[in-house]
Every structure is written in C-alpha cells, then in structure tokens.
Design an enzyme around this catalytic site. Sequence first.
Site, PDB file in Angstrom:
ATOM      1  N   GLY A  37       0.821  -1.211   0.000  1.00 26.90           N
ATOM      2  CA  GLY A  37       0.000   0.000   0.000  1.00 26.90           C
ATOM      3  C   GLY A  37       0.848   1.252   0.000  1.00 26.90           C
TER       4      GLY A  37
ATOM      5  N   ILE B  68      -1.397  -9.720  -4.468  1.00 24.69           N
ATOM      6  CA  ILE B  68      -1.653 -10.396  -3.197  1.00 24.69           C
ATOM      7  C   ILE B  68      -2.896 -11.265  -3.303  1.00 24.69           C
ATOM      8  CG2 ILE B  68      -2.351 -10.015  -0.793  1.00 24.69           C
ATOM      9  CD1 ILE B  68      -0.343  -7.725  -0.689  1.00 24.69           C
TER      10      ILE B  68
ATOM     11  N   ARG C  94     -11.104  -3.483  -9.157  1.00 19.09           N
ATOM     12  CA  ARG C  94     -11.701  -2.226  -9.612  1.00 19.09           C
ATOM     13  C   ARG C  94     -12.223  -2.342 -11.029  1.00 19.09           C
ATOM     14  NH1 ARG C  94      -7.739   2.803  -9.612  1.00 19.09           N
ATOM     15  NH2 ARG C  94      -6.730   1.414 -11.125  1.00 19.09           N
TER      16      ARG C  94
ATOM     17  N   ARG D  19      -6.535  -2.938   4.581  1.00 13.92           N
ATOM     18  CA  ARG D  19      -6.306  -1.834   5.505  1.00 13.92           C
ATOM     19  C   ARG D  19      -7.544  -1.709   6.382  1.00 13.92           C
ATOM     20  NH1 ARG D  19      -1.697  -2.224   4.333  1.00 13.92           N
ATOM     21  NH2 ARG D  19      -0.237  -0.614   3.597  1.00 13.92           N
TER      22      ARG D  19
ATOM     23  N   ASP E 262      -6.545  -8.792  10.348  1.00 14.80           N
ATOM     24  CA  ASP E 262      -5.141  -8.456  10.583  1.00 14.80           C
ATOM     25  C   ASP E 262      -4.957  -6.954  10.688  1.00 14.80           C
ATOM     26  OD1 ASP E 262      -2.311  -9.074  10.829  1.00 14.80           O
ATOM     27  OD2 ASP E 262      -2.085  -8.217   8.830  1.00 14.80           O
TER      28      ASP E 262
ATOM     29  N   HIS F  74      -1.676  -6.648  12.667  1.00 12.05           N
ATOM     30  CA  HIS F  74      -1.079  -6.146  11.426  1.00 12.05           C
ATOM     31  C   HIS F  74       0.280  -6.803  11.188  1.00 12.05           C
ATOM     32  CE1 HIS F  74      -0.998  -2.464   8.527  1.00 12.05           C
ATOM     33  NE2 HIS F  74      -0.469  -3.537   7.977  1.00 12.05           N
TER      34      HIS F  74
END
Length: 316
Positions: free
Chosen positions: A72, A148, A169, A228, A251, A275
């Site tokens: 990210g 990922i 997307r 996220r 996570d 995380h």
Amino acid sequence: MTADVWLPIPPDEIDGLPEGPDYRFWNGGEDFPADPADCAFYVVPYMKPSPLCVRPLGRMSNVRVVQTLSAGIDHVEPGLGRLPAGVRLCNARGVHEASTGELTLALILASLRGIPDFVRAQDRGEWLGGFRPALADKNVLIVGYGSIGEAIEDRLVPFEVARVARVARSERTTARGPVHPLTELPVLLPEADVVILSTPLSETTRGLAGADFLSRMKDGALLVNVARGPVVDTKALLAELETGRITAALDVTDPEPLAREHPLWRAPGVLISPHVGGPTSAFLPRAKRLLVDQLNRYVNREPLRNVILTTGASTG
C-alpha cells in the site's frame, strides 16, 4: 549518478547495490543522515507512522523516486503534494505476497476450525471436541485481486474450495477465470462463505465493507481483512458481530492499534492479529532483492518496476 539514496536498511547489509550513488541509512530517526535536498531516491521506512515517513518529503526538492517497502501507498500519499513534478512513486509488489498469503490462510483456518477456542480450552485444561467448519467445499470471494489476491488464491487451491470468485476495480479475465468489477459485489456477496479483503485503501474502497456490504453476506460467513483497517466500517462490523450472524478475522483494524478498551477485542466471533501480514522472515530477502533491482534500473536509466503514479502527471 552521485545523488544520495536513502535506505531504511543499512547499505552494507544489501549485496549487489550498484556503484555511483551515495547511500545514506535512515529508518525514521530524529536526525536526517544528510541534507534531504540531496536525496534523489528515497526508500520509505517500513512499518513506521505516516507522519514520520513523509517528514522529509517537503525538503526533498531533487528527489526523483519514492519507493515504499509496502504494497500500500496510503501512508505516503499525504506528503505527495510537497514533491516536485515528475517524481515516480513505486510500491513493493513482489515483497509481501508470500507472507500475506500465508497469514490469510492461517486466519481462515484458525477461525473456521476454532483454534482460538482450543487455545483457551488448553489454558483451562479442557478437552474441547466437536465438529467444526472446514475450508473444503466453501465458496470464497477475494475482493482486491492484485498480486496479493492472486497469491491468496494460489494457497487456497490445495484446500479443495468449491469456488473462488474474484473482484477488482476493473473487470478482466485471467487464466483462472473472470475478475468481476466492484459493481457486482451485491450479487457475489450472498454466495460467499468466506469474504477476503485484500484491496488497496483508496477513496473508492474506504468504508467499502459497510452496513450494506455486511448485510449482504450470508449467515455464518467469515469476513477476513488483510487489506487496511478503514476498508471496513468498524461500527457496522461490530453491529453484525454482536448478532452472531457473521464472524471475522482481522489483521488490520480501524483504529489501529486498538486501544485496550475497544469493543472489537471482545466482540463475539472475531480473531484479531496485530497487522502482521508483512513483517516475517520472508520480508528482508525480498525487500533487498527489490531494492537491488530498482536501484540498478535507476542507475542504468532503465524503466523502474511497480510505478504507481508520477507526481504532476494528468490522471484524466
């Protein structure tokens, strides 16, 4: 090229760096290793707060490349407006796929098979038997089908899942099958036993898993977030968890880190890891390989990998 390169890993620990640049070690310390105006290639410290990562950007008047060591880029976006035009921002595609894929499968299996319950029972000296859900024969939905997401599917295949649906997307076709656009989520969510979030954080995905998204998940479904924290609406998730209708393995959370008194810690049916999708023993070898490759490309004026955007470029 003799301009400085700032690295968050000591340069003498990275074999294969090209000759020419002056390498400066900076991993977020209070003092900069040199004048930021002399930095041409800035490798952002890994797993550091956003304000620290962007702190030197306003003084990097001659920087040409900003390289993250994360998939990210949301933690550096607040500082991009301080950079001159023409700076290339690159992410760490290829570094975190293995570790994040592993953790995703670990969270799914631990949640479905009841590993947290077994650990608590072990602490009590209790033999806790019974039937548990298996990953085999489940329908899985991956929301965010980049590198990922692909790595996660690679690791799902041996577990005999019934189906993997993919969402990104933009619609496209892969060797494994179609990738659906985000607009098809309302149709796909009710069919999924496991919903995995591995999408980047953007204005499009912030709050994506909100009340409507979660309400469309089938009864008994598991939500897994390795993306996220803000991709999920925490308040809406808590409301669903309290009913016991769905479960979650997270996570990442919003906020992060969670305060001791945050209700998410004690919500029913939730497993939380702090995380840790990326920081494993697999990180450093892959990060070093990426940096050596990118810096050799930079010095030799070859195209860089993983360019996400160029500052000042039109997005139209």
